[in-house]
Design a protein around this motif. Sequence first.
Motif, PDB file in Angstrom:
ATOM      1  N   SER A   1      21.396  -5.233   9.454  1.00 21.05           N
ATOM      2  CA  SER A   1      20.334  -6.244   9.521  1.00 21.05           C
ATOM      3  C   SER A   1      19.489  -6.217   8.253  1.00 21.05           C
ATOM      4  O   SER A   1      19.335  -5.178   7.613  1.00 21.05           O
ATOM      5  CB  SER A   1      19.459  -5.940  10.739  1.00 21.05           C
TER       6      SER A   1
ATOM      7  N   GLU B   1      16.319  -7.560   8.573  1.00 19.48           N
ATOM      8  CA  GLU B   1      14.961  -7.674   9.100  1.00 19.48           C
ATOM      9  C   GLU B   1      14.201  -6.460   8.551  1.00 19.48           C
ATOM     10  O   GLU B   1      14.744  -5.348   8.544  1.00 19.48           O
ATOM     11  CB  GLU B   1      15.018  -7.641  10.643  1.00 19.48           C
TER      12      GLU B   1
ATOM     13  N   ASP C   1      13.707  -3.603  11.550  1.00 21.57           N
ATOM     14  CA  ASP C   1      14.959  -3.308  12.252  1.00 21.57           C
ATOM     15  C   ASP C   1      16.056  -2.943  11.249  1.00 21.57           C
ATOM     16  O   ASP C   1      16.958  -2.175  11.561  1.00 21.57           O
ATOM     17  CB  ASP C   1      15.375  -4.545  13.065  1.00 21.57           C
TER      18      ASP C   1
ATOM     19  N   TYR D   1      11.585 -10.277   0.539  1.00 19.29           N
ATOM     20  CA  TYR D   1      10.229 -10.321   1.092  1.00 19.29           C
ATOM     21  C   TYR D   1       9.246  -9.799   0.048  1.00 19.29           C
ATOM     22  O   TYR D   1       9.617  -9.056  -0.862  1.00 19.29           O
ATOM     23  CB  TYR D   1      10.100  -9.403   2.312  1.00 19.29           C
TER      24      TYR D   1
ATOM     25  N   THR E   1       3.042 -10.544  11.644  1.00 15.57           N
ATOM     26  CA  THR E   1       3.865  -9.502  11.020  1.00 15.57           C
ATOM     27  C   THR E   1       3.400  -8.104  11.445  1.00 15.57           C
ATOM     28  O   THR E   1       4.221  -7.213  11.656  1.00 15.57           O
ATOM     29  CB  THR E   1       3.805  -9.654   9.483  1.00 15.57           C
TER      30      THR E   1
ATOM     31  N   ARG F   1       4.950  -8.024  17.861  1.00 16.44           N
ATOM     32  CA  ARG F   1       6.161  -7.732  17.091  1.00 16.44           C
ATOM     33  C   ARG F   1       6.480  -6.238  17.082  1.00 16.44           C
ATOM     34  O   ARG F   1       7.639  -5.854  17.195  1.00 16.44           O
ATOM     35  CB  ARG F   1       5.987  -8.238  15.657  1.00 16.44           C
TER      36      ARG F   1
ATOM     37  N   VAL G   1       6.766 -11.976   7.540  1.00 13.46           N
ATOM     38  CA  VAL G   1       7.806 -12.861   8.091  1.00 13.46           C
ATOM     39  C   VAL G   1       7.134 -14.122   8.657  1.00 13.46           C
ATOM     40  O   VAL G   1       5.978 -14.078   9.061  1.00 13.46           O
ATOM     41  CB  VAL G   1       8.616 -12.146   9.205  1.00 13.46           C
TER      42      VAL G   1
ATOM     43  N   TYR H   1      10.635 -16.837  13.142  1.00 15.39           N
ATOM     44  CA  TYR H   1      11.028 -15.517  13.651  1.00 15.39           C
ATOM     45  C   TYR H   1      11.146 -15.548  15.173  1.00 15.39           C
ATOM     46  O   TYR H   1      12.126 -15.074  15.752  1.00 15.39           O
ATOM     47  CB  TYR H   1       9.962 -14.519  13.212  1.00 15.39           C
TER      48      TYR H   1
ATOM     49  N   VAL I   1      14.952 -11.563  16.778  1.00 17.43           N
ATOM     50  CA  VAL I   1      15.063 -10.500  15.767  1.00 17.43           C
ATOM     51  C   VAL I   1      16.477 -10.408  15.185  1.00 17.43           C
ATOM     52  O   VAL I   1      16.663 -10.329  13.969  1.00 17.43           O
ATOM     53  CB  VAL I   1      14.690  -9.134  16.397  1.00 17.43           C
TER      54      VAL I   1
ATOM     55  N   PHE J   1      17.410 -13.375  13.033  1.00 20.91           N
ATOM     56  CA  PHE J   1      16.570 -13.358  11.840  1.00 20.91           C
ATOM     57  C   PHE J   1      17.118 -12.328  10.843  1.00 20.91           C
ATOM     58  O   PHE J   1      17.156 -12.575   9.641  1.00 20.91           O
ATOM     59  CB  PHE J   1      15.124 -13.014  12.214  1.00 20.91           C
ATOM     60  N   GLY J   2      17.553 -11.187  11.365  1.00 20.60           N
ATOM     61  CA  GLY J   2      18.089 -10.131  10.499  1.00 20.60           C
ATOM     62  C   GLY J   2      19.374 -10.528   9.801  1.00 20.60           C
ATOM     63  O   GLY J   2      19.754  -9.945   8.786  1.00 20.60           O
TER      64      GLY J   2
ATOM     65  N   PRO K   1      17.609 -13.905   6.975  1.00 21.99           N
ATOM     66  CA  PRO K   1      16.157 -13.773   6.964  1.00 21.99           C
ATOM     67  C   PRO K   1      15.462 -14.790   6.059  1.00 21.99           C
ATOM     68  O   PRO K   1      16.075 -15.350   5.153  1.00 21.99           O
ATOM     69  CB  PRO K   1      15.942 -12.360   6.424  1.00 21.99           C
TER      70      PRO K   1
END
Lengths: 312, 522
Positions: B38, B40, B43, B57, B114, B119, B171, B176, B181, B184-185, B188
């Motif tokens: 992933s 994310e 994660d 990011y 975030t 989360r 994020v 999201y 999750v 998204f991973g 992303p």
Amino acid sequence: MSATFVVTKILRLLLTVWAAATLVFVMLRLAGDPVAAMVPSDAPQFVIDRYRERLGLDQPLVVQYLAYLWGLVGGDFGLSFRTGGPAWDIVAPRVVPTLILTGSATLIAVFVGIPVGMVAAARRDTVIDRLVMSFSVLAFAMPNFFLGILLILIFTLNLKLLPSGGFDHPVSLIMPALTLGLASAGAYARLARSSMLEVLSSPFIRTARANGIPTMRRLTHHVLRAILVPLVTLVGFSVGSMITGAVVTETVFAWPGLGRLLVVSVAQRDLAVVQLIVILAAAAMAFSNMIVDLLYGWLDPRIGSQRQKGGN
Amino acid sequence: MIWRAVITMIVAGLFAMPALAQNNRPGIVVAVPGLYRSLEPIDGNSTDSQRIISNVYDPIIDRNYAEDPEGGELREALVTKWERVNDLTWRFTIRDGVKFHNGQTMTAEDVAFTLSAERIWGENALVPAGTRYTESFARVEAIDEKTVEVETTIPDPNLPYRFVTPLGMVVPKAHYLEVGVEKFGQMPIGTGPYKVVEFDPASHVKLEAFDDYWGGQPPLKSVEFRIVPEFSARLAGMVSGEFDIMVNVPVDEIDTVQSYDNLTYVSRPGDSYVMLAYNTLQLPEFGHNPVADVNLRYAMTAAIDRESLVRSLWGDATFAPAPFNFPDSPAFYDTSIKPLIDYDPEAAKEYLAKSSYKGEEVTINVVRGAYPNFDLAVEYMAEQWRNLGINIRLNIVDSFPLALKHPFGLLNMSMSTTFDGTPTRAIWGFWGPDSARATREADRSWTPPAEFVEIGKQYLAEPDLEKKKALFRQMVEIWEKEQPALMLWRSVVNWAVSNRLEWTTINSNAMLFGPGFIKVKE
């Protein structure tokens, strides 16, 4: 070929797939906690528990197994832990690259191995025969990863002719296909040679020669057909070994096929994906053996009639 | 008329030039040994993903790598201002005009989500693995369009440092929650200089320049991280020009890499420390554990000449630290500190004689290739311990789930120091009462003494640096007396880099390709 014969074969195929599916289900759960591979090694117990709950791994094993089997019956192979989506969606795009690789390798094995073995038999006890046999032993005995790395060192590092791996360009196929195909070609060559020697000394070939049938016609019409039965058996077996061999070859050449996906998914304990790949491999193996069985009857009608008499 | 047409063409051409320059930007291929499942931020947090996600990011607050490879100072990133409102509350002002890769503008709501309980740290949180960064969080709230407040249960003068970690990677809330999750991973969306356009964890990740990046134009058109598991294939691809950077050069192959004129070998200290954890617990359900005897642990530690071992394996690329005395938490680092139990073969014999050890088998669980050079080090140490008279069995396995389970006497372990300017993550995150070592059913290996926990709580709450340092030293003292691990060396990250690149590396697995960090020579 009776309907009973075909139905029996199909039932056997299903039994093999069920056995493989059950075995992989149990083995994956014996080989350590899947969640331990998914969370950081410093994740405390409560984090592990939450992941286990979310993935349904907190259920008793029997419940998990029955749900898994029920899913299989309905064509549901489960959800990937990694993507949250169906395992099939991850596995499906890998089937074609693996088929391209194993298909090319099989072609190399058949079209290099069999003619070379036949030439060796036709030139028995000559330099050609010895050379062919030495090379076939070498190709058969050399581990895949070693041959693969050797080819990379020669064609990428020194000659800079071929890419070291990947799936971007048709030439990317050359080295992995050769690596996987040459090992089988060695086995085919040895079997083709010994089968052909046996056939060449059999009475019907001697009769054909006495009747003045030309050498080429004797080889293509009589000898080749006679040695096809053992060779087809070998092709059937090698489908399985090709898939396991592809795990190594795909890793060495970063080939995006099922073998590579299997290695990654085992490491990540993506259970549904591993289970599906093993089921596919078992089905491919069982299916190819079923085809071989059916081909026997066509290649040598005596085998088919004997089996039917035996009730098989 | 003709002149007007000519002028129009010239003007149009001038406007087109930047676009042309963007299109002419080169792409690079990075050969990596593997990818994580992933991307994310929480994660997917792993060595493999760390290399990539800093390009996808941005953190709320960044480490100033541009001026210091250790990134010791903080600098603005997605927030432009942070202030402490009272002992327990911090306020952050978000940067204007930051776009996510899907074109949406980042809001205070996104930043608050975030860091939120929803989360990370609440009941049924989406990525509970992130609780390691959110200890003592009590409230996270977007109080207006530009401002986020974070409140903790105890005063934390170092709170902003937590936002340089994966916790701080912002994020987009709506997207999201919409995709979940896992999805998204796989694809992303961040605010970083590059956006993910392809991700297949079994083969490659492809990033493309995000030209709306708030920090300036990304210098590369694309970056592909491609899995090439075999070192020989990675090297061959580097030499032939197929790859531009390769990750992980085995130590015995450094000379080979350096022998090629078109490659440069680069090595840096990493942000983790590798060690062997001793199993200090006597758990009857797994049989007798001789390592539960502290004198045996002392004997084993005293039998190892860590300095010589590290020098012979790494040269001067890294060093053997005294426990928790790490240069990456500079305020707590003291070069004069020596380990309580240091190399002393005579003392090792004495400790062994004092122990209750009677020749029982001591199993060392090790994941093959878990950390560079670790397997070699363990084999060397096993020999030293056998010479001392300890009956060692090396249990070398291929995956963490097989290693991280009882019974074992020793276990491989890596302790990341995730920069926050303090050794809190190391001493408390890895050895505190809620740590993996103390809680995990399958492989827990110690129970922190009550005194350690008590002082630890005071340490966490202490705002004064000098007092905090004193409490920290007391914790280390207790830890060393208990001797629950043998610390070996600070990790090393290394790369082979094509000479056509000018690339600034940092003391971390992270590979930064944003503006100012990489240039391709003409």
